[in-house]
Scaffold this active site. Sequence first.
Site, PDB file in Angstrom:
ATOM      1  N   SER A   1       3.127   1.574   6.251  1.00  0.00           N
ATOM      2  CA  SER A   1       2.159   2.664   6.180  1.00  0.00           C
ATOM      3  C   SER A   1       0.759   2.186   6.559  1.00  0.00           C
ATOM      4  O   SER A   1       0.078   2.806   7.387  1.00  0.00           O
ATOM      5  CB  SER A   1       2.145   3.251   4.764  1.00  0.00           C
ATOM      6  OG  SER A   1       1.139   4.219   4.622  1.00  0.00           O
TER       7      SER A   1
ATOM      8  N   GLY B   1       7.750  -4.539   4.859  1.00  0.00           N
ATOM      9  CA  GLY B   1       7.555  -3.888   3.578  1.00  0.00           C
ATOM     10  C   GLY B   1       7.073  -2.460   3.754  1.00  0.00           C
ATOM     11  O   GLY B   1       6.491  -2.095   4.777  1.00  0.00           O
ATOM     12  N   CYS B   2       7.308  -1.631   2.741  1.00  0.00           N
ATOM     13  CA  CYS B   2       6.973  -0.206   2.847  1.00  0.00           C
ATOM     14  C   CYS B   2       5.466   0.027   2.902  1.00  0.00           C
ATOM     15  O   CYS B   2       4.971   0.761   3.771  1.00  0.00           O
ATOM     16  CB  CYS B   2       7.615   0.568   1.701  1.00  0.00           C
ATOM     17  SG  CYS B   2       7.272  -0.092   0.048  1.00  0.00           S
ATOM     18  N   TYR B   3       4.716  -0.589   1.993  1.00  0.00           N
ATOM     19  CA  TYR B   3       3.264  -0.441   2.032  1.00  0.00           C
ATOM     20  C   TYR B   3       2.706  -0.984   3.353  1.00  0.00           C
ATOM     21  O   TYR B   3       1.769  -0.429   3.921  1.00  0.00           O
ATOM     22  CB  TYR B   3       2.613  -1.205   0.879  1.00  0.00           C
ATOM     23  CG  TYR B   3       2.644  -0.521  -0.463  1.00  0.00           C
ATOM     24  CD1 TYR B   3       2.077   0.735  -0.647  1.00  0.00           C
ATOM     25  CD2 TYR B   3       3.223  -1.153  -1.574  1.00  0.00           C
ATOM     26  CE1 TYR B   3       2.087   1.345  -1.891  1.00  0.00           C
ATOM     27  CE2 TYR B   3       3.227  -0.540  -2.822  1.00  0.00           C
ATOM     28  CZ  TYR B   3       2.654   0.711  -2.978  1.00  0.00           C
ATOM     29  OH  TYR B   3       2.658   1.316  -4.213  1.00  0.00           O
ATOM     30  N   VAL B   4       3.290  -2.056   3.816  1.00  0.00           N
ATOM     31  CA  VAL B   4       2.824  -2.697   5.050  1.00  0.00           C
ATOM     32  C   VAL B   4       2.988  -1.749   6.229  1.00  0.00           C
ATOM     33  O   VAL B   4       2.094  -1.617   7.078  1.00  0.00           O
ATOM     34  CB  VAL B   4       3.599  -4.003   5.306  1.00  0.00           C
ATOM     35  CG1 VAL B   4       3.061  -4.708   6.530  1.00  0.00           C
ATOM     36  CG2 VAL B   4       3.526  -4.907   4.078  1.00  0.00           C
TER      37      VAL B   4
END
Length: 346
Positions: A154, A149-152
């Site tokens: 970062s 996932g994108c938030y993950v």
Amino acid sequence: MKTIKAGVIGATGYAGLELVRLLLAHPHAEVTAVSSVSYAGQAISAVYPQLTGLCDLTLTDDGGVIDACDVVFTSMPAGHAEPVARRCFDAGKLMIDLGADFRLENEADYRQWYGGQYADPALHQQAVYCIPELHRARARGAKLIANPGCYVTSACLGLAPAVSSGAVDLKTIVIDAKSGATGAGRSLALNTHYAECNEAFAPYKVAAHRHTPEIEQVLGGIADAPLTVTFVPHLLPANRGIVSTIYASLAPGFDLARVRALYEDFYRNEAFVRVLPDGAVANIKNIKYSNLCHISLHADTRTGRLIVVSAIDNMVKGAAGQAIQNMNIACGLPEGAGLVLAPPAF
């Protein structure tokens, strides 16, 4: 070197379009087939005119992509990728899923956070989860890869060196993250309408975002111990980019200089992660349209907290670029092939 025939299922979503855009410039891959449920039978360039003359493929169905390609990228809502993955796996094709179906190791977590279940548990045993800088060896030769996932991405790139070294108290991690509106996907939603999003800024899904268990899974694996984090996402009035400001109490014996040395050593040989110099602050403006992650390190000496700022482009390093990076690893290509992209200045 053989040219890889690559296909995208869900090519008219934002992440799917970004895959097509990046793959068109890949030196060892050719976009061979694309699919869409909403626009089947139309040329993808009719949906996205910027592709005119660059990619005019007709949008087909899932089977058309699987049959025509060596590597299949899937960008689909949660719960839809399993049957496609089974067809790819049985046909010996590499599938890289940008959705959530194969990210969580524990089915109970998937049931709790996504409201579904694993229809094909044996297939999940074959899937590997890979943030390349943290799990590179898993992807080599793999046939089913769960793209993070994108938030993950970062948050975990921002925290991995600190967590692996014991530099922070694992009970004190707070992740305050902000994402551009493309993170919500192309489907209409009230909070991403222009009038709702423009000149607005607010958290959403407070302490209830689906990326929470994935962050805890990755960091717990690095720490070799279960942990929980406080994760609060926010919607930025911007098209793309994620900036995560991460707080944690420093462990005894650690200060900013020692932490900086740890981070610089951890990412010394990574092509896409930059630890910024003292005084610099990671900013989404400086990583836009690239596969880069910028990390800046700060200390609040008054409270004894480490502050890490991690910035990525949610559509590239947080989705399509990282998926191509995983393809490169799995297929034995240079890891940076098609991804050495300098961010624009404006």
